[in-house]
Design a protein around this motif. Structure first.
Motif, PDB file in Angstrom:
ATOM      1  N   GLY A 100      39.822  35.712  45.573  1.00 56.43           N
ATOM      2  CA  GLY A 100      38.832  36.776  45.414  1.00 56.43           C
ATOM      3  C   GLY A 100      38.543  37.028  43.942  1.00 56.43           C
ATOM      4  O   GLY A 100      39.456  37.179  43.137  1.00 56.43           O
ATOM      5  N   ASP A 101      37.254  37.042  43.572  1.00 50.05           N
ATOM      6  CA  ASP A 101      36.869  37.307  42.184  1.00 50.05           C
ATOM      7  C   ASP A 101      35.609  38.161  42.162  1.00 50.05           C
ATOM      8  O   ASP A 101      35.086  38.571  43.202  1.00 50.05           O
ATOM      9  CB  ASP A 101      36.681  36.005  41.395  1.00 50.05           C
ATOM     10  CG  ASP A 101      35.621  35.089  41.997  1.00 50.05           C
ATOM     11  OD1 ASP A 101      34.845  35.546  42.879  1.00 50.05           O
ATOM     12  OD2 ASP A 101      35.546  33.910  41.598  1.00 50.05           O
ATOM     13  N   ASP A 102      35.111  38.444  40.971  1.00 54.75           N
ATOM     14  CA  ASP A 102      33.947  39.324  40.835  1.00 54.75           C
ATOM     15  C   ASP A 102      32.733  38.761  41.559  1.00 54.75           C
ATOM     16  O   ASP A 102      31.986  39.489  42.221  1.00 54.75           O
ATOM     17  CB  ASP A 102      33.612  39.523  39.356  1.00 54.75           C
ATOM     18  CG  ASP A 102      34.681  40.312  38.629  1.00 54.75           C
ATOM     19  OD1 ASP A 102      35.767  40.505  39.201  1.00 54.75           O
ATOM     20  OD2 ASP A 102      34.441  40.729  37.480  1.00 54.75           O
ATOM     21  N   ASP A 103      32.511  37.466  41.433  1.00 64.39           N
ATOM     22  CA  ASP A 103      31.354  36.843  42.062  1.00 64.39           C
ATOM     23  C   ASP A 103      31.400  36.989  43.582  1.00 64.39           C
ATOM     24  O   ASP A 103      30.380  37.300  44.219  1.00 64.39           O
ATOM     25  CB  ASP A 103      31.302  35.356  41.679  1.00 64.39           C
ATOM     26  CG  ASP A 103      30.204  34.607  42.408  1.00 64.39           C
ATOM     27  OD1 ASP A 103      29.014  34.895  42.149  1.00 64.39           O
ATOM     28  OD2 ASP A 103      30.534  33.744  43.252  1.00 64.39           O
ATOM     29  N   LEU A 104      32.567  36.807  44.172  1.00 58.05           N
ATOM     30  CA  LEU A 104      32.691  36.902  45.628  1.00 58.05           C
ATOM     31  C   LEU A 104      32.447  38.326  46.110  1.00 58.05           C
ATOM     32  O   LEU A 104      31.774  38.539  47.124  1.00 58.05           O
ATOM     33  CB  LEU A 104      34.068  36.417  46.072  1.00 58.05           C
ATOM     34  CG  LEU A 104      34.285  36.343  47.581  1.00 58.05           C
ATOM     35  CD1 LEU A 104      33.279  35.391  48.230  1.00 58.05           C
ATOM     36  CD2 LEU A 104      35.713  35.900  47.896  1.00 58.05           C
ATOM     37  N   LEU A 105      32.956  39.318  45.381  1.00 58.76           N
ATOM     38  CA  LEU A 105      32.732  40.699  45.801  1.00 58.76           C
ATOM     39  C   LEU A 105      31.266  41.101  45.641  1.00 58.76           C
ATOM     40  O   LEU A 105      30.735  41.860  46.457  1.00 58.76           O
ATOM     41  CB  LEU A 105      33.630  41.649  45.019  1.00 58.76           C
ATOM     42  CG  LEU A 105      35.099  41.713  45.452  1.00 58.76           C
ATOM     43  CD1 LEU A 105      35.776  42.944  44.871  1.00 58.76           C
ATOM     44  CD2 LEU A 105      35.248  41.717  46.966  1.00 58.76           C
ATOM     45  N   ARG A 106      30.609  40.604  44.591  1.00 52.93           N
ATOM     46  CA  ARG A 106      29.169  40.890  44.451  1.00 52.93           C
ATOM     47  C   ARG A 106      28.397  40.274  45.610  1.00 52.93           C
ATOM     48  O   ARG A 106      27.465  40.889  46.142  1.00 52.93           O
ATOM     49  CB  ARG A 106      28.660  40.368  43.105  1.00 52.93           C
ATOM     50  CG  ARG A 106      28.976  41.281  41.921  1.00 52.93           C
ATOM     51  CD  ARG A 106      28.195  40.871  40.696  1.00 52.93           C
ATOM     52  NE  ARG A 106      28.588  39.566  40.203  1.00 52.93           N
ATOM     53  CZ  ARG A 106      29.521  39.370  39.271  1.00 52.93           C
ATOM     54  NH1 ARG A 106      30.149  40.408  38.750  1.00 52.93           N
ATOM     55  NH2 ARG A 106      29.827  38.157  38.878  1.00 52.93           N
TER      56      ARG A 106
END
Length: 329
Positions: A100-106
């Motif tokens: 999980g990273d910033d791109d996935l949460l966005r």
């Protein structure tokens, strides 16, 4: 469906897998898990593929935690986005481990606004800004679990401010096997109370105070391995009047004296600092070993398969045979 082989076994005419009702297929897919649907089940036949791709009810709850440890997990990022797409904006529960990273949460927030449950485990590449944005864009979140991560003490206050409907919060970290020991001294925390401090212990009340300050509707709280002291726990009990269950295992800085036990008496369930963690699902002493002998490859849709495991289509067919017969007969 006739002809061909699966797991070394020929497909004969008496196996009418393509004729299974939609409800039976959904049951099969939920039993094998969504990762298996992405990797194998959707490739069995056209009717199975149609259900796998066009049934958003199947993707209301996406759990991407059952996968190889270490770097291999990151190959699942694109398939996870595919799973999010298939939810058709109806995604209510989302769990991810390691990648999980910033791109996935966005991407998650761009695809749904009805998320009720979010679980993030060992997502060390995830920033506090992304968590704050997710909390703000998912106004009906009721349950958040953050297990192991690199965040400052302000993350609890951020989450609490952005999620006013939060009912369950788990914010767990790694811990030592036993309490630290060392010379003790007293620190006054109010006009008539003192708290015993250990010179070798590291106290950090900020995460707990952030919860007390903002999560007033909280009913369930788990803070395994937290470094809060007695003062912070008192603040939580005062600031969260609806609290029913509390898990503070391995919170060795909390002294459960008579006063604290009396304050916790209103709770339905409490797990104390020294209680067993045998039923805790995560390793908490050391980082997971990144080494792995699992090799990955991709199918025509870019969905990863992992060699060296049981044949996935064989597993799907076996479950289909057992579940399908029970339902149809």
């Amino acid at each position: 469906m006739e002809g061909g082989e699966v797991g070394g076994e020929p497909l004969t005419g008496d196996r009418h897998w393509s004729d299974l009702p939609r409800d039976v297929l959904l049951l099969i897919f939920l039993k094998v898990g969504l990762l298996e649907v992405l990797r194998a089940a959707g490739s069995v036949c056209r009717s199975w593929r149609k259900v796998a791709e066009e049934e958003p009810d199947l993707w209301r709850r996406i759990d991407m935690t059952d996968h190889p440890d270490g770097f291999e997990a990151f190959v699942l990022k694109d398939p996870t986005k595919l799973a999010i797409d298939r939810s058709g904006g109806l995604l209510e529960e989302f769990s991810v481990e390691c990648f999980g990273d910033d791109d996935l949460l966005r991407y998650l927030c761009d695809s749904t606004s009805v998320l009720k449950r979010l679980c993030l485990t060992s997502c060390y590449q995830l920033s506090e800004e992304a968590i704050a944005e997710t909390a703000k864009r998912q106004p009906i979140l009721e349950e958040i679990q953050i297990t192991f991560g690199s965040f400052s003490e302000k993350v609890t206050e951020i989450v609490g401010k952005e999620c006013p409907q939060l009912k369950s919060f788990k914010f767990n970290t790694k811990w030592y096997d036993r309490p630290d020991t060392g010379p003790q001294y007293e620190v006054e925390i109010s006009d008539d109370e003192v708290e015993i401090f250990d010179e070798e212990k590291i106290y950090d009340d900020q995460e707990a105070l952030g919860i007390a300050k903002t999560m007033h509707q909280l009913q369930h709280l788990q803070l395994i391995g937290n470094r809060m002291g007695k003062k912070a726990l008192k603040a939580i009990l005062d600031g969260c009047p609806h609290l029913e269950t509390l898990d503070i295992r391995r919170c060795y800085n909390v002294i459960m004296d008579a006063d604290m036990q009396a304050r916790c008496a209103r709770l339905k369930t409490i797990r104390l600092p020294g209680d067993s963690v045998d039923d805790y699902e995560f390793e908490a002493d050391a980082d997971q070993d990144d080494s792995s002998d699992v090799e990955e490859s991709y199918d025509e849709d870019g969905i990863p398969y992992f060699r060296g495991r049981l044949d996935r289509l064989g597993i799907v067919y076996s479950l289909a045979e057992n579940i399908g017969k029970c339902v149809i007969l």
